[in-house]
Motif scaffolding. Structure first.
Motif, mmCIF file in Angstrom:
data_model
loop_
_atom_site.group_PDB
_atom_site.id
_atom_site.type_symbol
_atom_site.label_atom_id
_atom_site.label_comp_id
_atom_site.label_asym_id
_atom_site.label_seq_id
_atom_site.Cartn_x
_atom_site.Cartn_y
_atom_site.Cartn_z
ATOM 1 N N UNK A 100 39.198 9.637 67.401
ATOM 2 C CA UNK A 100 37.746 9.588 67.448
ATOM 3 C C UNK A 100 37.054 10.689 66.661
ATOM 4 N N UNK A 101 37.493 11.935 66.828
ATOM 5 C CA UNK A 101 36.865 13.039 66.112
ATOM 6 C C UNK A 101 37.039 12.926 64.614
ATOM 7 N N UNK A 102 38.235 12.542 64.169
ATOM 8 C CA UNK A 102 38.484 12.359 62.739
ATOM 9 C C UNK A 102 37.655 11.209 62.182
ATOM 10 N N UNK A 103 37.535 10.134 62.958
ATOM 11 C CA UNK A 103 36.737 8.995 62.527
ATOM 12 C C UNK A 103 35.263 9.362 62.429
ATOM 13 N N UNK A 104 34.771 10.148 63.379
ATOM 14 C CA UNK A 104 33.378 10.612 63.327
ATOM 15 C C UNK A 104 33.127 11.412 62.048
ATOM 16 N N UNK A 105 34.084 12.273 61.696
ATOM 17 C CA UNK A 105 33.948 13.077 60.487
ATOM 18 C C UNK A 105 33.943 12.189 59.248
ATOM 19 N N UNK A 106 34.837 11.202 59.212
ATOM 20 C CA UNK A 106 34.913 10.314 58.054
ATOM 21 C C UNK A 106 33.636 9.495 57.899
#
Length: 282
Positions: A100-106
């Motif tokens: 989730x956190x990586x996807x939010x950043x992307x």
């Protein structure tokens, strides 16, 4: 000014093998990433004053969070004088291995590149994303992929887009704790991509035994879900998933989960919902 409402999709690791450990302490991996149609959502509005303002759940740090860092990274890389107000509507569990956190950043990088008209390619955005986390590049590229290295060396693949029942145990798994465990397998032989799914019983998640030992709630979720097929851990956990041929079969299983375990139904996607939605806006 234009406002974007964009998804930040979850991912599954359809398997995760740890094939070695580098001198810098990072682990060498082989995995397959596939997206889900279960997503966080970001509402992004550009600003003329150059400020980056991020808000969301109460636990989200005001300044040092991946969304802010992604936005600042893009500003520095492109030299734009624009800013943004970004609201995170959080749907994906923290510490679940769903990225989730990586996807939010992307989604932040892709969305601001679109709004600010900064013109970076996906490859250029993925390089910025790798500085934020090893999983960010796959979300930037937006296609299901075979991953190697620390997960950043990506080759597109087309696994079946199954329906999945994903269980969310009451356990926020620490990735650092898992990767530092003395009993973690780190020597799984590398497999060739073309032959990896021949005899796929050998495809597993090397983190699973450690996670199940340390987090009893994850072990309980496995024991229940395994009655429906091959239950697997995604990432370092603690979410556990099982594929189903139809949505109705997954829904029937979801209706039977015991109290104390949460879960949801999602379909695998080989193209990120982020780019599906951006394509509809263009």
């Amino acid at each position: 000014m234009k406002v974007l409402n964009l998804p930040a999709p979850a991912k599954l690791n359809l398997f995760l093998h740890i094939t070695g450990r580098r001198d810098d302490g990072y682990h060498e991996l082989q995995t397959v990433f596939q997206f889900l149609d279960q997503c966080d959502h970001l509402r992004i509005r550009p600003r003329n004053d150059g400020r980056i303002v991020v808000f969301g759940p109460d636990w989200l740090p005001a300044a040092d969070n991946l969304i802010t860092r992604a936005a600042q990274s893009l500003r520095v890389r492109t030299g734009t004088g624009l800013g943004a107000t970004i609201e995170l509507i959080k749907q994906l569990p923290a510490g679940g291995g769903l990225g989730g956190g990586s996807s939010d950043a992307a989604t932040t990088l892709v969305g601001l590149n679109h709004l600010w008209e900064t013109g970076l390619s996906r490859a250029q955005l993925a390089i910025l994303g790798l500085e934020l986390g090893a999983d960010v590049p796959v979300f930037v590229h937006g296609v299901a992929a075979w991953g190697e290295g620390v997960g950043e060396q990506l080759t597109p693949v087309l696994p079946p887009e199954h329906w999945y029942l994903v269980l969310v145990p009451d356990a926020e798994v620490s990735t650092g704790k898992i990767f530092s465990a003395s009993d973690l397998t780190r020597t799984t032989p590398k497999r060739r991509m073309r032959t990896a799914f021949e005899g796929s019983d050998g495809l597993s998640n090397d983190c699973e035994p450690v996670v199940r030992r340390i987090y009893p709630a994850v072990d309980q979720a496995f024991e229940w879900l395994e009655r429906y097929g091959k239950a697997q851990l995604t990432g370092t956990g603690g979410c556990v998933f099982c594929p189903f041929e139809t949505e109705s079969a997954a829904i029937d299983a979801l209706a039977k989960i015991p109290s104390g375990i949460n879960g949801f139904i999602a379909q695998g996607r080989n193209r990120s919902p982020l780019y599906t939605q951006l394509g509809e806006l263009d």
